[in-house]
Motif scaffolding. Structure first.
Motif, PDB file in Angstrom:
ATOM      1  N   VAL A  89     -11.080 -14.524  12.317  1.00  0.00           N
ATOM      2  CA  VAL A  89     -10.484 -13.345  11.691  1.00  0.00           C
ATOM      3  C   VAL A  89     -11.330 -12.127  12.036  1.00  0.00           C
ATOM      4  CG1 VAL A  89     -11.748 -13.786   9.533  1.00  0.00           C
ATOM      5  CG2 VAL A  89      -9.698 -12.361   9.484  1.00  0.00           C
ATOM      6  N   HIS A  90     -10.675 -11.000  12.340  1.00  0.00           N
ATOM      7  CA  HIS A  90     -11.420  -9.761  12.517  1.00  0.00           C
ATOM      8  C   HIS A  90     -10.620  -8.590  11.972  1.00  0.00           C
ATOM      9  CE1 HIS A  90      -9.046  -9.642  16.317  1.00  0.00           C
ATOM     10  NE2 HIS A  90      -9.127  -8.328  16.169  1.00  0.00           N
ATOM     11  N   THR A  91     -11.312  -7.533  11.615  1.00  0.00           N
ATOM     12  CA  THR A  91     -10.716  -6.411  10.889  1.00  0.00           C
ATOM     13  C   THR A  91      -9.941  -5.489  11.820  1.00  0.00           C
ATOM     14  OG1 THR A  91     -12.479  -6.491   9.238  1.00  0.00           O
ATOM     15  CG2 THR A  91     -11.203  -4.454   9.392  1.00  0.00           C
ATOM     16  N   LEU A  92      -8.707  -5.202  11.450  1.00  0.00           N
ATOM     17  CA  LEU A  92      -7.876  -4.242  12.157  1.00  0.00           C
ATOM     18  C   LEU A  92      -8.139  -2.835  11.642  1.00  0.00           C
ATOM     19  CD1 LEU A  92      -5.431  -3.773  14.141  1.00  0.00           C
ATOM     20  CD2 LEU A  92      -3.948  -4.077  12.137  1.00  0.00           C
ATOM     21  N   GLY A  93      -8.283  -2.695  10.325  1.00  0.00           N
ATOM     22  CA  GLY A  93      -8.527  -1.401   9.696  1.00  0.00           C
ATOM     23  C   GLY A  93      -8.736  -1.590   8.206  1.00  0.00           C
ATOM     24  N   THR A  94      -9.007  -0.499   7.511  1.00  0.00           N
ATOM     25  CA  THR A  94      -9.287  -0.591   6.081  1.00  0.00           C
ATOM     26  C   THR A  94      -8.579   0.503   5.302  1.00  0.00           C
ATOM     27  OG1 THR A  94     -11.290   0.742   6.335  1.00  0.00           O
ATOM     28  CG2 THR A  94     -11.550  -1.657   6.420  1.00  0.00           C
ATOM     29  N   HIS A  95      -8.293   0.180   4.052  1.00  0.00           N
ATOM     30  CA  HIS A  95      -7.805   1.137   3.063  1.00  0.00           C
ATOM     31  C   HIS A  95      -8.963   1.516   2.143  1.00  0.00           C
ATOM     32  CE1 HIS A  95      -3.347   1.113   3.563  1.00  0.00           C
ATOM     33  NE2 HIS A  95      -3.563  -0.084   4.087  1.00  0.00           N
ATOM     34  N   GLY A  96      -8.750   2.543   1.339  1.00  0.00           N
ATOM     35  CA  GLY A  96      -9.761   2.986   0.391  1.00  0.00           C
ATOM     36  C   GLY A  96      -9.800   2.175  -0.881  1.00  0.00           C
ATOM     37  N   ASN A  97      -8.827   1.284  -1.053  1.00  0.00           N
ATOM     38  CA  ASN A  97      -8.795   0.387  -2.208  1.00  0.00           C
ATOM     39  C   ASN A  97      -8.103  -0.887  -1.741  1.00  0.00           C
ATOM     40  OD1 ASN A  97      -8.792  -0.689  -4.867  1.00  0.00           O
ATOM     41  ND2 ASN A  97      -8.453   1.349  -5.748  1.00  0.00           N
ATOM     42  N   ALA A  98      -7.811  -1.791  -2.649  1.00  0.00           N
ATOM     43  CA  ALA A  98      -7.231  -3.080  -2.278  1.00  0.00           C
ATOM     44  C   ALA A  98      -5.993  -2.916  -1.411  1.00  0.00           C
ATOM     45  CB  ALA A  98      -6.878  -3.870  -3.533  1.00  0.00           C
TER      46      ALA A  98
END
Length: 334
Positions: A89-98
């Motif tokens: 698994v690897h990160t595509l992107g992130t949000h500021g919360n869940a």
């Protein structure tokens, strides 16, 4: 699968199931995400766990557009690519919360994620700069679903937005939704599911109701919208009302399956506004439902947790042959 109508899978997650999806390639494979941070692939014909990929945080949703690849939404705000063949698994992107929900657009081949940070983001998963845009919304995203041309976003505060997917895919900054709506339900929306033919959507609430809505604003179309009570029991004259946690349309019959914290699943003919069948009750609350693309199998994820505080989760996954149980009953002439 054995000759029995329904089996319970071994090696279930140790925490509550959050999402289920059958493989796009075969109804034999089922992908399951859970609050224990796992994404597990099962061969349901052999009751065998094929792959287990662990995340650093609870997984709240998954999208499964390819047999070898899935996408996950996590409580830590991350949207991740799950390589099922490699078990990585690897990160595509992130949000500021869940990150609460992920949806794949089959028509336009991009990923959508909705978050408690009150944004919906679109991702080109094959690009070195994958985020296409981040569209602000008025409240936290609780549930999303898409048909061929539209994305429906249900939020806190009864906010609903309907997006034209052609607009969301463009790398030109913020776009406006095609429709701004208020939920037909008076209480918090738990789940939304788009109709297979793209006419509208169903949504469910924590207060034992389901609403059927249509995109078309014409008088004739809006006359078809309605809401109804469900997942309720009466004991000694007292009505007990349960959240409706799961919704799924049958891909062949376009009937609606609903699952609730009363540990039951009902199948509805939304055209006649009648229940076709109620399945035998499960051991614990129904949290997720999936129907295979051919409609031959139904998967059910169960577990008490959201309503039961510190009690054991009792997570379980069941798979049953659907047969004709979701088929609408023939209409009788007057």
């Amino acid at each position: 699968m054995s000759s029995s109508v329904e089996i319970e899978l071994d090696n279930a997650p140790v925490d509550m199931v959050s999402s289920l999806h059958f493989s796009p390639a075969t109804a034999d494979h089922l992908l399951v995400s859970a609050w224990d941070g796992s994404v597990r692939l099962y061969d349901v014909t052999k009751d065998d766990q094929l792959v287990s990929v662990q995340h650093r945080a609870p997984v709240l949703d998954i999208a499964y557009p390819e047999a070898a690849r899935a996408y996950s939404a996590s409580l830590d705000g991350s949207v991740r690519i799950v390589d099922i063949e490699k078990g990585t698994v690897h990160t595509l992107g992130t949000h500021g919360n869940a990150a609460r929900s992920v949806v794949w657009s089959e028509s336009y081949n991009f990923l959508l994620s909705g978050s408690w940070d009150a944004t919906v983001r679109a991702w080109d998963v094959r690009s070195p700069t994958p985020q296409i845009l981040a569209a602000p919304h008025p409240e936290r995203v609780y549930s999303m679903d898409a048909d061929k041309e539209r994305l429906v976003v249900c939020m806190a505060g009864r906010h609903v937005r309907v997006w034209d997917l052609r607009m969301l895919r463009e790398r030109t900054g913020h776009k406006e939704p095609a429709q701004v709506r208020e939920s037909s339900l008076k209480f918090q929306v738990r789940k939304v599911a788009c109709m297979p033919e793209g006419e509208g959507f169903a949504s469910s609430s924590v207060e034992g109701r389901i609403a059927i809505d249509y995109y078309d604003h014409s008088e004739n179309a809006q006359a078809k919208k309605y809401a109804f009570k469900c997942h309720r029991t009466t004991v000694d004259g007292v009505e007990n009302i349960f959240p409706v946690n799961a919704l799924a349309f049958h891909p062949t019959y376009a009937t609606l399956l609903s699952g609730g914290s009363d540990a039951s699943i009902s199948i509805w003919d939304i055209g006649t506004r009648k229940r076709i069948k109620q399945l035998p009750k499960f051991r614990s609350a129904v949290q997720a439902i999936a129907v295979s693309r051919g409609g031959e199998r139904i998967a059910v994820g169960c577990g008490d947790g959201l309503e039961e505080g510190d009690k054991p989760v009792n997570a379980s996954v069941f798979v049953r042959m659907s047969g004709d149980e979701a088929k609408p009953k023939p209409k009788t002439s007057a």
